[in-house]
Write a protein that holds these residues in place. Structure first.
Motif, PDB file in Angstrom:
ATOM      1  N   ASN A  26      38.958  40.460  41.701  1.00  0.00           N
ATOM      2  CA  ASN A  26      40.387  40.726  41.617  1.00  0.00           C
ATOM      3  C   ASN A  26      41.063  39.413  41.251  1.00  0.00           C
ATOM      4  OD1 ASN A  26      43.090  41.115  41.947  1.00  0.00           O
ATOM      5  ND2 ASN A  26      42.957  41.994  44.003  1.00  0.00           N
ATOM      6  N   PRO A  27      41.577  39.298  40.026  1.00  0.00           N
ATOM      7  CA  PRO A  27      42.101  38.011  39.547  1.00  0.00           C
ATOM      8  C   PRO A  27      43.239  37.477  40.414  1.00  0.00           C
ATOM      9  CG  PRO A  27      42.804  39.808  38.110  1.00  0.00           C
ATOM     10  CD  PRO A  27      41.804  40.385  39.060  1.00  0.00           C
ATOM     11  N   GLU A  28      43.866  38.355  41.192  1.00  0.00           N
ATOM     12  CA  GLU A  28      44.983  37.892  42.023  1.00  0.00           C
ATOM     13  C   GLU A  28      44.504  37.077  43.213  1.00  0.00           C
ATOM     14  OE1 GLU A  28      46.912  41.698  42.710  1.00  0.00           O
ATOM     15  OE2 GLU A  28      48.570  41.052  41.444  1.00  0.00           O
TER      16      GLU A  28
ATOM     17  N   PHE B 133      37.542  51.084  38.670  1.00  0.00           N
ATOM     18  CA  PHE B 133      36.649  51.410  37.550  1.00  0.00           C
ATOM     19  C   PHE B 133      37.347  52.473  36.724  1.00  0.00           C
ATOM     20  CE2 PHE B 133      35.525  53.725  41.386  1.00  0.00           C
ATOM     21  CZ  PHE B 133      35.524  55.042  40.994  1.00  0.00           C
ATOM     22  N   ARG B 134      36.946  52.583  35.468  1.00  0.00           N
ATOM     23  CA  ARG B 134      37.501  53.630  34.612  1.00  0.00           C
ATOM     24  C   ARG B 134      36.614  54.853  34.675  1.00  0.00           C
ATOM     25  NH1 ARG B 134      38.163  49.198  30.625  1.00  0.00           N
ATOM     26  NH2 ARG B 134      40.394  48.798  30.352  1.00  0.00           N
TER      27      ARG B 134
ATOM     28  N   VAL C 169      38.861  42.579  33.650  1.00  0.00           N
ATOM     29  CA  VAL C 169      40.252  42.726  34.086  1.00  0.00           C
ATOM     30  C   VAL C 169      40.261  42.777  35.610  1.00  0.00           C
ATOM     31  CG1 VAL C 169      42.297  44.216  34.059  1.00  0.00           C
ATOM     32  CG2 VAL C 169      40.914  43.961  31.991  1.00  0.00           C
ATOM     33  N   LYS C 170      39.448  43.662  36.152  1.00  0.00           N
ATOM     34  CA  LYS C 170      39.299  43.791  37.605  1.00  0.00           C
ATOM     35  C   LYS C 170      38.029  44.595  37.878  1.00  0.00           C
ATOM     36  CE  LYS C 170      41.855  45.699  41.541  1.00  0.00           C
ATOM     37  NZ  LYS C 170      43.089  46.451  41.858  1.00  0.00           N
TER      38      LYS C 170
ATOM     39  N   VAL D 161      36.350  47.060  35.461  1.00  0.00           N
ATOM     40  CA  VAL D 161      37.244  47.334  34.325  1.00  0.00           C
ATOM     41  C   VAL D 161      37.277  46.126  33.405  1.00  0.00           C
ATOM     42  CG1 VAL D 161      39.616  47.852  33.648  1.00  0.00           C
ATOM     43  CG2 VAL D 161      38.662  48.864  35.736  1.00  0.00           C
TER      44      VAL D 161
ATOM     45  N   MET E 297      38.798  45.622  26.680  1.00  0.00           N
ATOM     46  CA  MET E 297      38.019  46.073  25.527  1.00  0.00           C
ATOM     47  C   MET E 297      38.727  45.837  24.198  1.00  0.00           C
ATOM     48  SD  MET E 297      36.218  49.465  27.151  1.00  0.00           S
ATOM     49  CE  MET E 297      35.217  49.832  25.713  1.00  0.00           C
TER      50      MET E 297
END
Lengths: 235, 585
Positions: A11-13, A50-51, A98-99, A102, A105
């Protein structure tokens, strides 16, 4: 049966870098990896990202690395995996995270666009009738048209890992889809686009893409047809 | 952030993409979608798209229209149905010209196959001769929706359409009867974006996720319909929800009607071809509502096959088709049977059960996709809807197979054309308030709830109850009970806890919003079903088993007032040339 999943989380945060987290839960052999991820998200940890969409291998959202191999989470069943060992889930390689699972792309889609992924035909058509095409010619396109843009192939390719600019197997497959369409008139244009050092010649016939493709497309064969077309053109 | 576009289309499935292709280049257009366009649910359509092309045998659009009207159990609006079926051949030819790959005939024309409910007269000169199945469904193996979606997206790429992928729709801004735009969250950052527009089109798809067993993608949560309902606008014919007869047992994954079009047969536990009893002439190719009821009736009569988990299924027998037909004509769906059930369709029957599949009801529109704000034909200025989220109504009480893919390309295009006309004189209308306000409040309040209720538990309870009490067979007792259950679920929804508080790709929050939408959708379905005291199309009331044309040949319009009170109005069915008759096959 007890199943253990080790998932790469980021989690980039709050995280400086990705790390693994483990989850143990009761599963059964007919569960897909996507079912397991849902179970984790819905019952243990709602923050897991996740997607996914169709959940049966058609929409191409949930490509990920499962025990080191690129595949769709929704098309991989626990019975296909060794559940006695920890199952390792990571995002597909070679794309920015991204997270969690995810990925960004953008680059993958840009390369898809680069090969002009649409029919180009400026000859006049009769409004009330289709262009004729033999079923044989149509079927030459079907395997390539199965592609769901999941990126499993492109991110499995060592040429992609070593060169960010390489078009990659998915974009080349899309080029095939139109170059060999008898209705298309822009084969030369597309062949020019892929006939570059970062284009088709980065494909060293390693076959990873075929193994990774969840739709069982023989991508390398399709790329080889493009190479043949190009070598014929040079003479 | 505020964006300005002449047209904003929400949803990047077939209807949204087809509309986007139609918007002229001198107008700005944005397409917003909560998934990347090619992930849209259109891509899972399998068997075909119907048009009376007569490539395989003589056919006419009037036969197609007749079948559609009859299939709709005479609830479809015949003017719209005539438009769709008459336009179908042109629409398919256009897709071919756009580059869609089709299976072909020996002459190189688009190949066509049989599909449920699609028929013609055995003797065209004798209107009383029996109706027999006709090859009308144009197809590309069993990936018709996939290649259609790809082709439409490719054409959008060609036309440089602006996409906002992974933007989640949160609000529809209508002020003084004028639609001014939408708000959406950028999922990557949680930033709220306002899309200020002269025209808005909803192409937001269906809501199969209101039911436990469904063929629908996880994204099928009826977001667009729910926002319309929340805005106090009506939804039409919500009680008409189609269960596809052949979903993979326990999973609901679609096994296309093409499997029966190619000759597949449904069998009960005595190996009997039971559809011979329910639909003597077309048998396994009867329309979906009838086949789904037949399957449940067989299981209820003790003729289902007992599965390992104590539930029952019916067998779909493809073994006699041979490996060649299976591998060439229906490779994808037989692949699903192998992957998910471990069944080899060339040797064994495929276990199936009905699966929630398609919403006939939705946002009321005319055949130019203009949205109505009441049952009298008042339009919402600048607001359009097309595809599964819309109710034109071309599908009436029951949609025929293949007509969904047709609907999206015919009405997506018509919507695009109508919007283009509208834009010639339309202006931007300023917002009176802060268009981000409601979205901000909704997100803040969801993130601050802390009752500890699990989002997925509420969703599961909703889906199970909708399946059990508001599914294929319905009655007053069940529906009344379900109404109370849904009220309780709405209460519980106020006590959820969203665990993920982050701003980056917060799917926990998205699922919370989607659940709120599903509760609204379920409420509108259940109330409309409770109200309609007859059986018609996919709406079957055990306590009112017959169709009642005198009382009920009319559309339901359900609205919810700010007070929470539900109100039902009606609109007459449009009839042109097809007189209602008993629906036998």
């Amino acid at each position: 049966m007890q199943v253990t999943f080790k998932i790469l989380r980021y989690n980039p945060e709050k995280d400086n870098e990705p790390h693994f987290e483990e989850y143990r839960f009761e599963g059964h052999e007919n569960m897909t990896v996507l079912d397991c991820l849902h179970k984790i998200k819905w019952e243990h940890d709602g923050t897991l990202a996740f997607r996914r969409s169709c959940a049966h291998g058609v929409c191409g959202s949930d490509g990920m690395r499962i025990n080191g191999r690129n595949h769709l989470a929704c098309s991989t069943l626990l019975k296909d995996l060794n559940t006695k060992k920890t199952i390792v889930i990571e995002p597909l390689p070679a794309m920015p995270i991204v997270k969690d699972l995810v990925l960004d792309m953008t680059d993958f889609y840009e390369k898809y666009k680069a090969v002009k992924p649409y029919l180009i035909n400026t000859s006049p058509v009769q409004e009330n009738s289709e262009r004729l095409q033999s079923n044989e010619d149509a079927e030459k396109l079907f395997e390539s048209a199965k592609c769901i843009l999941c990126a499993c192939c492109t991110t499995s390719c060592p040429s992609t890992w070593s060169n960010n600019n390489y078009l990659g197997p998915a974009a080349l497959l899309k080029a095939y889809r139109f170059v060999f369409d008898t209705r298309d008139e822009a084969a030369d244009e597309r062949l020019d686009i892929i006939d570059t050092p970062d284009g088709i010649w980065r494909c060293h016939t390693i076959f990873n893409c075929i193994e990774a493709c969840p739709k069982e497309i023989n991508i390398t064969w399709h790329i080889s047809q493009l190479k043949k077309e190009l070598s014929g053109r040079e003479i | 952030m505020i964006h300005k576009f002449d047209v904003v289309i929400v949803g990047a499935g077939g209807a949204g993409l087809r509309a986007a292709v139609e918007v002229p280049k001198d107008h700005t257009c944005a397409v917003i979608s909560k998934v990347f366009p090619t992930r849209s649910h259109t891509g899972t359509a399998q068997g075909g798209v119907c048009a009376a092309l007569s490539n395989e045998e003589d056919d006419s659009w009037l036969d197609h229209a007749f079948d559609t009207v009859k299939g709709s159990d005479y609830l479809g609006d015949q003017d719209a149905i005539e438009i769709m079926c008459q336009d179908a051949p042109r629409a398919i030819i256009e897709l071919e010209h756009m580059g869609m790959p089709f299976s072909r005939t020996k002459e190189g024309k688009i190949a066509q196959r049989k599909f449920g409910g699609h028929t013609k007269l055995e003797n065209p000169n004798d209107p009383n001769s029996k109706r027999i199945p006709v090859n009308r469904a144009c197809y590309s193996a069993d990936r018709t929706g996939h290649v259609m979606l790809q082709t439409l997206y490719e054409n959008c790429v060609k036309n440089n359409v602006n996409f906002y992928s992974e933007y989640f729709l949160t609000d529809l801004i209508i002020e003084d009867g004028i639609c001014k735009g939408v708000t959406a969250i950028d999922m990557a950052t949680s930033e709220i974006h306002v899309f200020h527009a002269k025209a808005v089109m909803f192409a937001t798809g269906g809501y199969g996720r209101a039911f436990r067993i469904t063929s629908n993608a996880h994204v099928g949560t009826g977001d667009g319909c729910a926002l319309v309902y929340k805005a106090g606008l009506p939804l039409e014919d919500m009680e008409f929800y189609q269960f596809h007869p052949t979903g993979l047992w326990r999973l609901g994954i679609l096994v296309s009607e093409a499997a029966r079009g190619e000759g597949g047969i449904l069998r009960n536990n005595a190996n009997e071809r039971f559809m011979e009893v329910y639909a003597p002439t077309v048998k396994d190719l009867a329309p979906r509502d009838m086949v789904s009821r037949a399957i449940i009736s067989e299981i209820r009569a003790g003729r289902g096959i007992l599965g390992s988990d104590g539930t029952y299924y019916i067998n779909l027998d493809l073994t006699h088709l041979g490996k060649k037909v299976i591998d060439e004509k229906i490779p994808e769906i037989t692949g699903f049977a192998r992957t998910y059930l471990g069944v080899e369709p060339t040797k064994e029957c495929v276990p199936i059960q009905p699966t929630a599949h398609y919403a006939m009801g939705g946002i009321p529109t005319n055949y130019d996709t203009e949205v109505f704000s009441d049952n009298k034909g008042t339009k919402v200025n600048g607001f359009y809807a097309a595809g599964e989220c819309a109710c034109v109504s071309v599908h009436g009480g029951n949609r025929l197979g293949t007509n969904s893919l047709l609907d999206i390309v015919v009405f997506g295009r018509r919507g695009g054309k109508k919007i283009s006309q509208f834009l010639k004189t339309a202006e931007y209308t300023e917002f009176t308030g802060d268009p981000t306000e409601r979205t901000r409040q909704q997100i803040d309040s969801l993130l601050n709830l802390s009752g500890g209720e699990n989002i997925s538990n509420i969703r599961k309870d909703l889906q199970q109850n909708m399946m059990d009490k508001c599914g294929i067979f319905r009655n007053e007792k069940d529906l009344a009970e379900n109404k109370e259950i849904l009220k309780q679920l709405r209460q519980r929804y106020q006590n959820i806890t969203v665990q993920d508080k982050s701003k980056v790709f917060n799917t926990d929050l998205m699922e919370a919003i989607e659940l709120g939408n599903l509760i609204d959708i379920a409420e509108s379905i259940n109330e409309s079903a409770l109200n309609r005291q007859e059986s018609r199309g996919a709406h079957t009331r055990e306590d009112f088993p017959n169709r009642d044309d005198a009382q009920w040949m009319k559309h339901t319009f359900i609205t919810k007032a700010d007070s929470g009170e539900l109100k039902i109005d009606y609109k007459p069915v449009v009839k042109t040339r097809f007189e209602p008759m008993e629906r036998k096959y």
